[in-house]
Design an enzyme around this catalytic site. Structure first.
Site, short mmCIF file in Angstrom:
data_model
loop_
_atom_site.label_atom_id
_atom_site.label_comp_id
_atom_site.label_asym_id
_atom_site.label_seq_id
_atom_site.Cartn_x
_atom_site.Cartn_y
_atom_site.Cartn_z
N ARG A 15 -12.72 -12.86 57.07
CA ARG A 15 -11.16 -13.82 57.02
C ARG A 15 -10.83 -13.53 55.88
NH1 ARG A 15 -12.51 -17.64 60.90
NH2 ARG A 15 -14.88 -17.75 61.67
N VAL A 70 -6.15 -9.36 66.15
CA VAL A 70 -6.32 -8.81 64.95
C VAL A 70 -7.14 -9.42 64.12
CG1 VAL A 70 -3.70 -8.21 65.34
CG2 VAL A 70 -4.48 -10.90 65.35
N GLY A 130 -9.87 -20.56 60.93
CA GLY A 130 -9.08 -20.06 60.70
C GLY A 130 -7.74 -20.10 60.81
N ASP A 142 -2.92 -17.82 71.42
CA ASP A 142 -3.70 -16.79 73.00
C ASP A 142 -3.74 -17.90 73.94
OD1 ASP A 142 -4.65 -14.26 72.88
OD2 ASP A 142 -6.33 -15.21 73.49
N LYS A 200 0.40 -15.01 70.30
CA LYS A 200 0.22 -13.98 71.13
C LYS A 200 0.90 -14.07 72.49
CE LYS A 200 -3.99 -11.79 70.43
NZ LYS A 200 -5.67 -11.71 70.17
N GLU A 205 -2.52 -23.27 62.65
CA GLU A 205 -2.96 -22.54 63.23
C GLU A 205 -3.00 -21.09 62.95
OE1 GLU A 205 -5.56 -21.77 64.97
OE2 GLU A 205 -5.57 -23.56 66.53
N ASP A 261 -11.35 -13.90 62.18
CA ASP A 261 -12.57 -13.16 61.72
C ASP A 261 -12.94 -12.64 63.59
OD1 ASP A 261 -12.46 -15.69 64.14
OD2 ASP A 261 -14.70 -14.70 63.71
#
Ligand code: IMP
Ligand code: MG
Length: 177
Positions: free
Chosen positions: A165, A153, A43, A102, A130, A98, A159
Site C-alpha cells: 500500500r 495493480v 485503499g 473494477d 479498469k 476511491e 494492496d
C-alpha cells in the site's frame, strides 16, 4: 502470495502531476462550495490525502469501511458496512474518493446507500479505473486519474494481501513462472 515481483506502471511523478490536475478541476467545479470527501478504507486513504492537499475550496473528510458479502470471484454486490460515516450527509456536496473501480459492484451498492442519505450532490472520483472489468452500468465516474488494463495493480493505497500500500507509485504485479 504466489511468487511475484512488482514493476513500475505509473511512476510517482506522473501520479502526483495527475492528482494536482484533478485537484485543480475539483477546485474549479466546487467554487463557492465545500467539498465533503468520503474515503473508502483502506485503499482510498493515500489518494484522498494527496488529493485533498491539492484542492483549494474548503474540504471536510469522513471515512467508511465496507466488506463484500460472498468472498471470491462471485460477489453478490451486497456489501456490509463495517464502519459507517461519523457525520450525516444531508445537504452536503459529497465526493466519494476511491482507489480503483473494477467490477463496480461495491460502488454501485455504496452510491445508492449514500444517495439515500440526501446529500446536496454526490460525485465519484477514482485514482484508477479498469473499464474492461465493469459488470454494472449504474456507476458514473466524474473524475478518473488513469484508466488501466486488466492487470493486478498495487501501490498508492492498493494492496496485494495487505502488502505494498505504501509504494509511492502504481505498480503492476507480475507472477513468476
Ligand atoms: P469492485 O469494483 O466492486 O469489483 O471492487 C473494487 C475493489 O477491489 C477495490 O476497491 C479494490 O479494493 C479491489 N481491487 C480491484 N482491482 C484491484 C487491483 O488491481 N489491485 C488491488 N485491489 C484491487
Ligand atoms: Mg477500495
Amino acid at each position: 502470495m504466489d511468487k511475484h515481483h512488482v514493476e513500475v506502471m505509473i511512476d510517482e511523478q506522473t501520479v502526483d502531476k495527475r492528482i494536482a490536475e484533478i485537484g485543480a478541476k475539483i477546485s474549479e467545479d466546487y467554487k463557492g462550495k465545500n467539498v465533503h470527501m468520503i474515503c473508502v478504507l483502506k485503499g482510498g486513504v493515500f489518494f484522498m490525502c494527496e488529493l485533498a492537499k491539492r484542492v483549494s475550496v474548503p474540504v471536510s473528510m469522513d471515512f467508511m469501511s465496507v466488506s463484500s458479502y460472498g468472498s471470491g470471484t462471485k460477489s453478490s454486490g451486497v456489501v456490509k458496512i463495517v464502519k459507517d460515516l461519523d457525520e450525516p450527509l444531508a445537504g452536503k456536496d459529497v465526493l466519494v474518493v476511491e482507489d480503483i473501480i473494477d467490477s463496480g459492484r461495491t460502488l454501485s451498492y455504496l452510491l445508492k446507500n449514500l444517495q439515500s442519505r440526501k446529500p446536496a450532490s454526490l460525485k465519484l472520483c477514482t485514482l484508477l479505473d479498469k473499464p474492461e472489468r465493469r459488470v454494472v452500468d449504474d456507476v458514473r465516474v466524474d473524475y478518473t486519474g488513469f484508466e488501466v488494463p486488466d492487470v493486478f495493480v498495487v501501490g498508492y493505497g492498493l494492496d496485494y494481501d495487505q502488502n505494498y500500500r505504501n509504494l509511492p507509485y502504481i505498480g503492476a504485479v507480475k507472477f513468476d513462472e
